[in-house]
Design a protein around this motif. Structure first.
Motif, PDB file in Angstrom:
ATOM      1  N   LYS A  74     130.501  70.990 101.376  1.00 36.60           N
ATOM      2  CA  LYS A  74     130.789  72.169 100.559  1.00 36.60           C
ATOM      3  C   LYS A  74     129.704  72.368  99.495  1.00 36.60           C
ATOM      4  O   LYS A  74     129.243  73.496  99.278  1.00 36.60           O
ATOM      5  N   ILE A  75     129.273  71.292  98.849  1.00 38.25           N
ATOM      6  CA  ILE A  75     128.221  71.388  97.830  1.00 38.25           C
ATOM      7  C   ILE A  75     126.921  71.861  98.460  1.00 38.25           C
ATOM      8  O   ILE A  75     126.260  72.765  97.938  1.00 38.25           O
ATOM      9  N   GLU A  78     127.068  75.434  99.195  1.00 36.49           N
ATOM     10  CA  GLU A  78     126.993  76.217  97.961  1.00 36.49           C
ATOM     11  C   GLU A  78     125.549  76.307  97.466  1.00 36.49           C
ATOM     12  O   GLU A  78     125.113  77.362  97.022  1.00 36.49           O
ATOM     13  N   VAL A  79     124.801  75.210  97.553  1.00 38.48           N
ATOM     14  CA  VAL A  79     123.395  75.231  97.147  1.00 38.48           C
ATOM     15  C   VAL A  79     122.605  76.112  98.110  1.00 38.48           C
ATOM     16  O   VAL A  79     121.806  76.948  97.706  1.00 38.48           O
ATOM     17  N   PHE A  84     117.296  73.848  93.086  1.00 39.95           N
ATOM     18  CA  PHE A  84     118.223  72.939  92.417  1.00 39.95           C
ATOM     19  C   PHE A  84     117.458  71.858  91.687  1.00 39.95           C
ATOM     20  O   PHE A  84     116.265  71.654  91.912  1.00 39.95           O
ATOM     21  N   ASP A 109     125.554  78.438  90.892  1.00 36.96           N
ATOM     22  CA  ASP A 109     126.357  78.861  92.048  1.00 36.96           C
ATOM     23  C   ASP A 109     126.254  80.366  92.277  1.00 36.96           C
ATOM     24  O   ASP A 109     125.576  81.081  91.528  1.00 36.96           O
ATOM     25  N   ARG A 110     126.928  80.840  93.289  1.00 41.93           N
ATOM     26  CA  ARG A 110     126.852  82.261  93.671  1.00 41.93           C
ATOM     27  C   ARG A 110     127.389  83.198  92.595  1.00 41.93           C
ATOM     28  O   ARG A 110     127.049  84.376  92.562  1.00 41.93           O
ATOM     29  N   ASP A 111     128.234  82.667  91.711  1.00 41.20           N
ATOM     30  CA  ASP A 111     128.790  83.474  90.627  1.00 41.20           C
ATOM     31  C   ASP A 111     127.960  83.387  89.355  1.00 41.20           C
ATOM     32  O   ASP A 111     128.347  83.936  88.324  1.00 41.20           O
ATOM     33  N   LEU A 115     126.299  74.492  87.730  1.00 35.52           N
ATOM     34  CA  LEU A 115     127.150  73.391  88.166  1.00 35.52           C
ATOM     35  C   LEU A 115     126.340  72.108  88.238  1.00 35.52           C
ATOM     36  O   LEU A 115     125.157  72.123  88.569  1.00 35.52           O
ATOM     37  N   CYS A 117     127.023  68.479  90.102  1.00 38.19           N
ATOM     38  CA  CYS A 117     127.956  67.813  91.005  1.00 38.19           C
ATOM     39  C   CYS A 117     127.428  66.458  91.455  1.00 38.19           C
ATOM     40  O   CYS A 117     126.287  66.365  91.919  1.00 38.19           O
TER      41      CYS A 117
END
Length: 172
Positions: A74-75, A78-79, A84, A109-111, A115, A117
């Protein structure tokens, strides 16, 4: 070997689902998975048929491994192809007495939220810059994250780089 009835299969699925949800909850709360007396004389024993042991360390580790793979996937999704930052620290695990390295990814992130992680914890044979770089490349490569997309690096173990006479910027 005796085949299970459909009722036994459903009960085992229910028990496994409850175990997975319990492990997820304990992880989210940062609680230990074990610690109570589950010996044969204990009133705290797991009540399951035959040899089913959903609280065994092997089962718990297997479930945690599956969950951690899903989190890393998931991470990395998202990247995606975004830039990064990489944060790396190394330390000796006091229980296993093995060297380990943590890899943290920092990205937007997309928003548009920043983040940070925890991405992986890797056991390493030593903490030389060459070994750390190799393991970092292995972890990122497995998840289709590319060195060319790194825009910042942080290494808490900078004294190791100085001791080995190398530049701590492993990729630039």
């Amino acid at each position: 070997m005796n085949a299970q009835t459909s009722e036994e299969v459903k009960m085992n699925q229910l028990r496994l689902k409850a175990t997975i949800e319990s492990i997820r909850w304990l992880c989210l709360q940062e609680c230990a998975l074990r610690g109570h007396d589950e010996s044969s004389s204990s009133n705290n024993q797991e009540k399951v048929p035959r040899n089913a042991k959903y609280t065994s360390p092997d089962i718990q580790k297997g479930i945690l491994h599956i969950l951690s793979k899903r989190v890393r996937k998931k991470i990395s999704e998202e990247v995606g192809n975004a830039k990064f930052c990489l944060l790396v620290d190394e330390a000796k695990d006091m229980i296993s007495n093995k060297e380990q390295m943590t890899i943290v990814l920092r990205f937007v992130d997309r928003d548009g939220f920043l983040l940070e992680c925890l991405f992986d914890i890797v056991h390493v044979v030593d903490t030389t810059p060459v070994t750390l770089k190799k393991e970092i490349c292995n972890v990122l490569g497995r998840h289709e994250l590319y060195i060319k997309d790194i825009r910042g690096q942080g290494y808490d173990g900078a004294s190791i780089c100085v001791a080995h006479g190398t530049d701590c910027k492993l990729f630039f």
